[in-house]
Design an enzyme around this catalytic site. Structure first.
Site, PDB file in Angstrom:
ATOM      1  N   HIS A  48       0.807  -1.217   0.000  1.00 26.38           N
ATOM      2  CA  HIS A  48       0.000   0.000   0.000  1.00 26.38           C
ATOM      3  C   HIS A  48       0.843   1.271   0.000  1.00 26.38           C
ATOM      4  CE1 HIS A  48      -3.810  -2.023   0.411  1.00 26.38           C
ATOM      5  NE2 HIS A  48      -3.426  -2.654   1.502  1.00 26.38           N
ATOM      6  N   ARG A  61       7.226  -5.660   3.158  1.00 30.65           N
ATOM      7  CA  ARG A  61       5.931  -6.221   2.787  1.00 30.65           C
ATOM      8  C   ARG A  61       5.834  -6.197   1.270  1.00 30.65           C
ATOM      9  NH1 ARG A  61      -0.024  -4.614   5.067  1.00 30.65           N
ATOM     10  NH2 ARG A  61       0.467  -2.522   4.274  1.00 30.65           N
ATOM     11  N   ASP A  78      17.481 -10.100  -1.556  1.00 29.66           N
ATOM     12  CA  ASP A  78      18.791  -9.745  -2.122  1.00 29.66           C
ATOM     13  C   ASP A  78      19.154  -8.295  -1.804  1.00 29.66           C
ATOM     14  OD1 ASP A  78      19.133 -12.260  -3.132  1.00 29.66           O
ATOM     15  OD2 ASP A  78      18.779 -11.731  -5.231  1.00 29.66           O
ATOM     16  N   ASP A 112      -8.134  -4.922   6.866  1.00 32.56           N
ATOM     17  CA  ASP A 112      -8.670  -5.816   5.837  1.00 32.56           C
ATOM     18  C   ASP A 112      -9.544  -6.896   6.465  1.00 32.56           C
ATOM     19  OD1 ASP A 112      -7.793  -4.702   3.486  1.00 32.56           O
ATOM     20  OD2 ASP A 112      -5.869  -5.728   3.515  1.00 32.56           O
TER      21      ASP A 112
END
Length: 252
Positions: A24, A48, A62, A152
């Protein structure tokens, strides 16, 4: 925001970890490496990812993230796949590259030696489907933790944007209880520190994520503006004072 100094500021301000939000937030996976440069040595940053896709997982790791947070986990098979993508053989199938995590090659072998043990895979439980599959998800080998997404979850349970609705609180409590019983670390997102301290079961959590950089900035600026406006109403305007406008002056 895609600004490395924000990670540094969070560390200096006393945060014990930071989550860089590519779901988001304004940070894209292409920004992650630059943002993580702001992390002091040894300061843990999790990313995230925008979706459960292998490319997002390996790019975040990485770039130097100590782990990933995956939104909307709803079945054990998908979580098992995440673990596989994040771990090197023989435990997983993570591709071996050379990035910031490997010291650009200068600490390549030491990183490979410890990566499987130190890389954390955290999934978000934030839907009715995730609740239904929770026990199977918690049984996935290599799962590092669960982060509850109350907003959510509130939408999925029919109470959009109201995480304090009783059915949502009951679901959050159930996730905490089942994670505690399974021995899987559990955390929760809170909009503010007050929201955390006022929550009904703070002692059941192993970690927390509090606030958003943009929201914290907006609230701080708004608070100062409101304070100045209230002072002006009470005492009259300060001579010559106005709210600072940092827009550039017109030319010509």
């Amino acid at each position: 925001m895609p600004e490395p100094r924000l990670v540094e500021i969070a560390a200096l301000a006393g945060c014990s970890w930071v989550m860089v939000d590519c779901e988001h937030g304004a940070v894209t996976t292409a920004d992650v490496g630059r943002v993580l440069v702001g992390a002091p040595a040894g300061f843990p940053v999790l990313v995230r990812v925008p979706a459960a896709e292998e490319v997002h997982v390996k790019q975040a790791l990485d770039a130097g993230a100590v782990g990933i947070v995956c939104p909307m986990a709803e079945n054990a098979a998908a979580v098992r796949e995440l673990v596989t993508w994040a771990k090197y053989p023989p435990f997983g199938t993570r591709s071996v590259g050379v990035g910031r995590a490997h010291g650009y090659g200068l600490s390549f072998a030491p990183y490979l030696d410890r990566a499987n043990e130190t890389t954390s895979i955290v999934v978000q439980i934030e839907s009715a489907a995730g609740l239904a599959a929770l026990d199977d998800i918690l049984a996935v080998e290599g799962l590092g933790g669960v982060l509850i997404g109350p907003y959510d979850l509130s939408a999925s349970l029919g109470h959009v944007g109201v995480p304090s609705a009783p059915p949502v609180l009951a679901a959050v409590s159930e996730v905490m209880s089942r994670c505690n019983a399974a021995g899987v670390p559990v955390g929760q997102f809170f909009a503010s520190g007050t929201a955390y301290t006022d929550s009904p079961l703070p002692d059941s959590l192993d970690f927390i994520a509090v606030g958003l950089d943009t929201a914290l900035l907006a609230q701080t600026i708004h608070g100062h503006v409101e304070h100045i406006a209230a002072s002006a109403c009470a005492d009259g305007p300060v001579p010559g004072a106005t709210v600072l406008n940092i827009a550039p002056a017109p030319r010509g």
